[in-house]
Motif scaffolding. Structure first.
Motif, short mmCIF file in Angstrom:
data_model
loop_
_atom_site.label_atom_id
_atom_site.label_comp_id
_atom_site.label_asym_id
_atom_site.label_seq_id
_atom_site.Cartn_x
_atom_site.Cartn_y
_atom_site.Cartn_z
N SER A 68 5.27 11.66 2.50
CA SER A 68 6.54 11.75 3.32
C SER A 68 8.03 10.98 3.16
CB SER A 68 6.13 11.54 4.83
OG SER A 68 5.59 10.35 4.92
N GLY A 69 9.02 11.49 3.84
CA GLY A 69 10.03 10.69 3.82
C GLY A 69 10.06 9.42 4.71
N GLU A 70 9.12 9.30 5.45
CA GLU A 70 9.13 8.28 6.25
C GLU A 70 8.29 7.12 5.62
OE1 GLU A 70 8.26 11.21 7.49
OE2 GLU A 70 9.40 11.90 9.35
N THR A 71 7.44 7.48 4.94
CA THR A 71 6.57 6.53 4.15
C THR A 71 7.70 5.82 3.06
OG1 THR A 71 4.55 7.74 4.51
CG2 THR A 71 4.50 5.91 2.60
N LEU A 72 8.49 6.68 2.44
CA LEU A 72 9.37 6.24 1.43
C LEU A 72 10.31 5.08 2.23
CD1 LEU A 72 9.70 9.53 -0.83
CD2 LEU A 72 8.51 7.48 -1.25
N GLU A 73 11.01 5.82 3.37
CA GLU A 73 11.90 4.77 4.05
C GLU A 73 11.24 3.55 4.34
OE1 GLU A 73 15.32 6.98 4.43
OE2 GLU A 73 14.98 4.79 4.81
N ALA A 74 9.99 3.55 4.57
CA ALA A 74 9.29 2.40 5.13
C ALA A 74 9.03 1.37 3.65
CB ALA A 74 7.84 2.61 5.65
N LEU A 75 8.76 1.96 2.46
CA LEU A 75 8.85 1.24 1.44
C LEU A 75 10.05 0.66 0.95
CD1 LEU A 75 7.22 0.49 -1.16
CD2 LEU A 75 8.08 2.48 -2.14
N ALA A 76 11.06 1.26 1.27
CA ALA A 76 12.46 0.66 1.11
C ALA A 76 12.67 -0.66 2.05
CB ALA A 76 13.43 1.69 1.09
N LYS A 77 12.39 -0.29 3.38
CA LYS A 77 12.41 -1.36 4.04
C LYS A 77 11.55 -2.64 3.85
CE LYS A 77 13.59 1.48 8.12
NZ LYS A 77 13.19 2.07 9.45
N GLU A 78 10.38 -2.52 3.20
CA GLU A 78 9.68 -3.54 2.61
C GLU A 78 10.42 -4.27 1.66
OE1 GLU A 78 5.59 -3.51 1.86
OE2 GLU A 78 5.11 -1.79 3.35
N PHE A 79 11.13 -3.49 0.92
CA PHE A 79 11.83 -4.28 -0.43
C PHE A 79 13.01 -5.10 0.29
CE2 PHE A 79 10.28 -1.16 -3.38
CZ PHE A 79 9.97 -1.97 -4.55
N GLN A 80 13.68 -4.38 1.26
CA GLN A 80 14.72 -5.09 1.96
C GLN A 80 14.24 -6.28 2.82
OE1 GLN A 80 18.38 -3.67 2.29
NE2 GLN A 80 18.21 -6.10 2.14
N LYS A 81 13.13 -6.38 3.32
CA LYS A 81 12.59 -7.50 3.94
C LYS A 81 12.47 -8.70 3.08
CE LYS A 81 8.84 -8.79 7.11
NZ LYS A 81 7.72 -8.48 7.72
N LYS A 122 0.94 -0.92 -0.16
CA LYS A 122 -0.13 -0.11 0.05
C LYS A 122 0.84 1.33 0.01
CE LYS A 122 -3.97 -2.19 2.52
NZ LYS A 122 -4.66 -2.23 3.68
N LYS A 123 2.10 1.06 0.36
CA LYS A 123 3.11 2.24 0.36
C LYS A 123 3.32 2.79 -0.98
CE LYS A 123 5.00 0.95 4.93
NZ LYS A 123 4.24 -0.10 5.19
N TYR A 124 3.04 2.18 -2.05
CA TYR A 124 3.30 2.68 -3.40
C TYR A 124 2.49 3.86 -3.56
CZ TYR A 124 5.62 -1.60 -5.50
OH TYR A 124 6.73 -2.55 -5.71
N VAL A 125 1.39 4.13 -2.90
CA VAL A 125 0.88 5.37 -3.17
C VAL A 125 1.66 6.43 -2.84
CG1 VAL A 125 -0.08 5.52 -0.59
CG2 VAL A 125 -1.58 6.50 -2.29
N ALA A 126 2.72 6.46 -2.12
CA ALA A 126 3.70 7.55 -1.88
C ALA A 126 4.72 7.75 -3.04
CB ALA A 126 4.44 7.23 -0.56
N VAL A 127 4.48 6.78 -3.96
CA VAL A 127 5.81 6.78 -4.77
C VAL A 127 5.10 6.99 -6.60
CG1 VAL A 127 7.26 5.31 -6.42
CG2 VAL A 127 7.11 5.10 -3.70
N LYS A 128 5.44 8.04 -7.25
CA LYS A 128 5.13 8.49 -8.66
C LYS A 128 5.84 7.23 -9.47
CE LYS A 128 4.71 11.87 -11.75
NZ LYS A 128 4.92 13.53 -12.01
N GLU A 129 7.07 6.96 -9.23
CA GLU A 129 7.77 5.96 -10.00
C GLU A 129 9.16 5.55 -9.18
OE1 GLU A 129 9.08 6.99 -13.90
OE2 GLU A 129 8.98 9.02 -13.55
N PHE A 130 9.60 4.36 -9.65
CA PHE A 130 10.82 4.15 -8.84
C PHE A 130 11.73 3.18 -9.77
CE2 PHE A 130 10.48 -0.37 -8.20
CZ PHE A 130 8.95 -0.69 -8.23
N GLN A 131 12.85 3.05 -9.40
CA GLN A 131 13.94 2.30 -10.22
C GLN A 131 14.93 1.91 -9.26
OE1 GLN A 131 16.85 4.34 -12.66
NE2 GLN A 131 15.83 3.19 -14.70
N PHE A 132 15.66 0.81 -9.63
CA PHE A 132 16.78 0.28 -8.91
C PHE A 132 18.03 0.72 -9.84
CE2 PHE A 132 13.79 -2.12 -6.85
CZ PHE A 132 14.03 -2.38 -5.42
#
Length: 449
Positions: A397-410, A368-378
């Protein structure tokens, strides 16, 4: 000339070749005997041409079958005895594979794995045949040659910074640039689509997703329902399909599987399950030892193009993999079926700390955190490390984006360390495509080949 061409009837606008192949395609679905005869006729015609006109293929045929080889009697059983054709072989022998003068063909290049481009030759008069297969697929959504499409692809425009769209009346296309998808331009695209009552969207999945998210986030409504979405040139990710379905609930999403080399063409019959067209090319699935794959196992997609003879490609290794559902046979009209097509090589992999390849399909998450993202790339230039570049959605927010990165990492675990980088835009290729992984490593060094 656009308005004049647009006013012509379909038979004149696309020509006799297009009309003839639409008839062949339709007949092939109803008449297995027709399909069987058509395929063998195409194969033998290509074999005769290759044997008589191509120095490379004449040598291959004699080496495989002996000096008594008769191309007029060539069969698909004979075809399976030829060695698999690798991309490096095409790179080294393209001119020798030609059956016509170079003035009669177009030279085409595509990006290859590890930055190695692939160059080859295509028949000049290929477009009507190819479009016959493409439009046959689109017709499943109700699309006809007289309908208008909005196209999100890397089409060159005179001044994209001033006007990022153009109208081509000859082919009934509203062309929207995938390079400049700001909120302002997305509003412009929406207004043009609405004004022209366009019901069909066509283009890169990455661009279609951005437009769909904009529609959802802005709460926009269309004067006409979007009835068909035609993703091309990039893999359609599951997360993208979810966004497209939510934004355009009445649309048929109809991706296809194709390649610039024009050896195979497949259409999606259900989510992630593809059926190869028997008139376009001959499909095979083989293992690492070139053995025939049986149902339920994964293998390499091998194709023999049946449509174009200027530079025949027999048993060409596409570089892609899939899981077999059913082999082509007379009982199924010679329509091979696979699921989960994935690029085996190329730039859609990250490299783990132990040189393991991690595909974008494996990396992708449902969040659901994708809502904070317009687009992304590795982005990756070191094994075991990757940068997650994110263009934030308005108000995120930066917190939401950090949380998304943590989901990828997990999901990925310790094999790949993820670092977040917030950026203003994701760069495109020269043709306007977005790579999900901007890969700077030489992947061949990490492939088990």
């Amino acid at each position: 000339m656009g308005p004049i061409v647009s006013s012509l009837p379909v038979s004149l606008r696309y020509g006799r070749t297009y009309a003839k192949w639409r008839e062949y395609i339709e007949l092939s679905r109803k008449d297995s005997a027709f399909t069987t005869q058509m395929r063998i006729t195409q194969l033998q015609s290509l074999a005769v041409r290759a044997f008589d006109k191509s120095p490379y293929w004449r040598e291959q045929f004699i080496s495989t079958y002996g000096t008594a080889f008769n191309p007029n009697l060539f069969t698909f059983e004979h075809l399976s005895e030829l060695p698999v054709l690798e991309k490096d072989t095409v790179r080294e022998n393209a001119k020798g594979m030609l059956t016509v003068n170079r003035s009669e063909v177009d030279f085409v290049t595509t990006g290859g794995s590890s930055g190695k481009p692939l160059g080859f030759y295509l028949d000049k008069a290929r477009s009507p045949k190819v479009f016959a297969f493409v439009s046959d697929n689109w017709a499943r959504s109700g699309y006809t040659e007289n309908d208008v499409r909005c196209v999100f692809r890397g089409v060159h425009m005179k001044n994209v910074d001033v006007q990022p769209w153009e109208w081509n009346s000859g082919v009934r296309e509203l062309r929207c640039s995938p390079f400049t998808m700001s909120d302002t331009n997305l509003d412009v695209y929406y207004n043009e689509i609405n004004a022209r009552r366009i019901k069909y969207l066509h283009g890169y999945p990455s661009a279609l997703e951005i437009f769909a998210r904009h529609v959802l986030n802005s709460g926009k409504r269309f004067r006409e329902d979007i009835l068909g979405i035609f993703p091309v040139s990039e893999p359609l990710l599951k997360s993208q399909r979810v966004v497209l379905e939510e934004a355009f609930p009445k649309a048929n999403i109809l991706p296809n599987y194709a390649m610039s080399e024009r050896v195979l063409y497949a259409t999606e019959k259900e989510a992630d399950v593809y059926e190869f067209d028997p008139l376009f090319g001959h499909f095979e699935l083989i293992g690492d030892a070139d053995e025939i794959i049986v149902s339920g196992n994964r293998g390499r997609i091998i194709g023999t193009g049946l449509l174009f003879g200027a530079m025949p490609l027999f048993r060409y290794d596409t570089g892609d993999q899939a899981e077999l559902v059913s082999l082509p046979a007379e009982e199924n009209g010679w329509r091979g079926i696979v699921r989960d097509i994935q690029g085996r090589r190329g730039q859609e992999f990250c490299v783990g700390k132990n040189s393991e390849l991690i595909s974008i399909a494996a990396i992708n998450i449902h969040s659901k955190k994708y809502v904070a993202v317009k687009e992304f790339q590795f982005f990756q230039d070191q094994p075991g490390q990757a940068i997650l570049r994110v263009v934030p959605a308005t108000g995120s927010s930066g917190e939401t984006l950090e949380a998304l990165a943590k989901e990828f990492q997990k999901k990925i675990g310790s094999s790949l360390s993820i670092k977040l980088e917030i950026v203003k835009q994701i760069d495109r290729t020269m043709r306007g495509k977005k790579q999900f992984i901007d890969q700077r490593l030489e992947l061949d060094k990490h492939l088990d080949v």
